[in-house]
Motif scaffolding. Structure first.
Motif, short mmCIF file in Angstrom:
data_model
loop_
_atom_site.label_atom_id
_atom_site.label_comp_id
_atom_site.label_asym_id
_atom_site.label_seq_id
_atom_site.Cartn_x
_atom_site.Cartn_y
_atom_site.Cartn_z
N GLU A 77 0.86 -1.18 0.00
CA GLU A 77 0.00 0.00 0.00
C GLU A 77 0.89 1.23 0.00
OE1 GLU A 77 -2.62 -0.01 3.33
OE2 GLU A 77 -3.35 -2.05 2.97
N GLY A 78 0.44 2.29 -0.68
CA GLY A 78 1.23 3.51 -0.66
C GLY A 78 0.80 4.50 -1.71
N ASP A 79 1.78 5.21 -2.26
CA ASP A 79 1.55 6.27 -3.24
C ASP A 79 2.08 5.83 -4.61
OD1 ASP A 79 0.73 8.44 -1.28
OD2 ASP A 79 2.72 7.93 -0.53
N TYR A 80 1.34 6.20 -5.65
CA TYR A 80 1.70 5.80 -7.00
C TYR A 80 1.64 7.00 -7.92
CZ TYR A 80 1.11 3.80 -11.67
OH TYR A 80 1.24 3.51 -13.00
N VAL A 81 2.56 7.03 -8.91
CA VAL A 81 2.50 8.08 -9.94
C VAL A 81 3.11 7.54 -11.23
CG1 VAL A 81 4.72 9.11 -9.23
CG2 VAL A 81 3.02 10.50 -10.46
N GLU A 82 2.54 7.95 -12.36
CA GLU A 82 3.08 7.58 -13.66
C GLU A 82 3.07 8.80 -14.56
OE1 GLU A 82 -0.05 5.75 -16.56
OE2 GLU A 82 -0.47 4.89 -14.57
N ALA A 83 3.97 8.81 -15.53
CA ALA A 83 4.02 9.88 -16.53
C ALA A 83 4.37 9.25 -17.86
CB ALA A 83 5.05 10.93 -16.15
N CYS A 84 3.54 9.53 -18.88
CA CYS A 84 3.74 8.88 -20.17
C CYS A 84 3.74 9.90 -21.30
CB CYS A 84 2.67 7.81 -20.41
SG CYS A 84 1.03 8.47 -20.81
N SER A 112 -8.94 -0.33 -5.85
CA SER A 112 -10.15 0.46 -6.11
C SER A 112 -10.40 0.68 -7.59
CB SER A 112 -10.06 1.81 -5.41
OG SER A 112 -9.10 2.64 -6.05
N ARG A 113 -9.39 0.45 -8.44
CA ARG A 113 -9.44 0.69 -9.88
C ARG A 113 -9.57 2.18 -10.23
NH1 ARG A 113 -7.86 -3.86 -9.68
NH2 ARG A 113 -8.74 -5.70 -10.68
N GLU A 114 -9.27 3.06 -9.28
CA GLU A 114 -9.43 4.49 -9.54
C GLU A 114 -8.14 5.23 -9.22
OE1 GLU A 114 -13.22 6.73 -8.69
OE2 GLU A 114 -11.93 7.65 -7.17
N MET A 115 -7.76 6.14 -10.12
CA MET A 115 -6.63 7.03 -9.92
C MET A 115 -7.05 8.46 -10.22
SD MET A 115 -3.66 5.60 -9.02
CE MET A 115 -3.03 3.91 -8.84
N GLN A 116 -6.23 9.40 -9.80
CA GLN A 116 -6.47 10.81 -10.10
C GLN A 116 -5.73 11.20 -11.39
OE1 GLN A 116 -5.96 10.02 -6.49
NE2 GLN A 116 -8.17 9.85 -6.86
N THR A 117 -6.27 12.22 -12.06
CA THR A 117 -5.65 12.71 -13.29
C THR A 117 -4.68 13.84 -12.97
OG1 THR A 117 -7.50 14.22 -13.67
CG2 THR A 117 -7.61 12.07 -14.72
N GLY A 118 -3.58 13.85 -13.69
CA GLY A 118 -2.58 14.89 -13.49
C GLY A 118 -1.88 15.24 -14.78
N LYS A 119 -0.94 16.15 -14.66
CA LYS A 119 -0.10 16.55 -15.77
C LYS A 119 1.33 16.65 -15.27
CE LYS A 119 0.44 20.06 -19.39
NZ LYS A 119 -0.16 21.25 -20.03
N SER A 120 2.25 16.12 -16.04
CA SER A 120 3.65 16.22 -15.65
C SER A 120 4.18 17.60 -16.03
CB SER A 120 4.47 15.13 -16.34
OG SER A 120 4.42 15.27 -17.74
#
Length: 203
Positions: free
Chosen positions: A8-15, A165-173
């Motif tokens: 469990e923790g924090d996740y981030v991706e940038a593509c 949960s199958r849910e993430m937040q939207t962001g911008k790098s």
């Protein structure tokens, strides 16, 4: 038999996708290839009796052309493991993220991974609500801000496969650079990002 594990923790991706990653809807990514860095900061985690808390893991993925999750699309992968991990912790993280211990990564490894290697790097991971920053040695530099829409609500995306949960937040790098070798070298700053809390397990 693989050990039971849970993270469990924090996740981030940038593509490299401009506005939103089409992989969620099983559509081709921008430019018909995916170049993405994924980072997990494990706040609480175990692999059998091995404590994985307070460690971070990164994954660099460069795909062949086509839909990322199509059965015939190959991935080349570099796994980046926190240099703070000891030998047992590193082995446990390799088992998890290379799919040898079951869970979500097992079908990915079996279906997609064409090549994989491992590197150890120092990691700095900071999260302040919807603002995240990651430095993984000289390999990954990432800064992400949450994207808000009507009523200043933070956007969400579903179904994202990398959390219960199958849910993430939207962001911008604002920054999203990778420098590893010729294949894993890109700057996809100012493009799509997803982030949030994650929970994964093999049971």
């Amino acid at each position: 038999m693989a050990e039971q594990w849970q993270l469990e923790g924090d996740y981030v991706e940038a593509c490299n996708c401009d506005v939103t990653c089409q992989c969620i809807w099983l559509e081709p990514p921008d430019d018909n290839v995916c170049t993405v860095s994924l980072v997990w900061h494990i706040r609480d985690g175990r692999y059998g009796d091995i404590d994985l808390s307070d460690l971070s893991v990164g994954m660099l993925v460069s795909t062949e052309t086509g839909v990322m999750f199509a059965p015939d699309t190959g991935w080349n992968v570099v796994l980046l493991i926190d240099e703070a991990a000891d030998d047992d912790q590193r082995a446990a993280l390799e088992d998890i993220y290379f799919g040898r211990a079951g869970g979500i990564f097992a079908p990915v490894a079996d279906t997609h991974v064409e090549s994989a290697e491992v590197a150890t790097v120092p990691v700095t991971f900071d999260r302040n609500g919807a603002d995240l920053s990651v430095e993984m040695g000289d390999v990954v530099s990432m800064a992400v801000v949450g994207k808000r829409g009507f009523n200043e609500d933070l956007g969400t995306i579903s179904p994202h496969p990398l959390t219960k949960s199958r849910e993430m937040q939207t962001g911008k790098s604002t920054t999203a650079t990778v420098t590893y070798d010729d294949e894993f070298s890109w700057d996809v700053s100012e493009n799509n990002s997803y982030f949030g809390d994650f929970e994964l397990a093999n049971a």
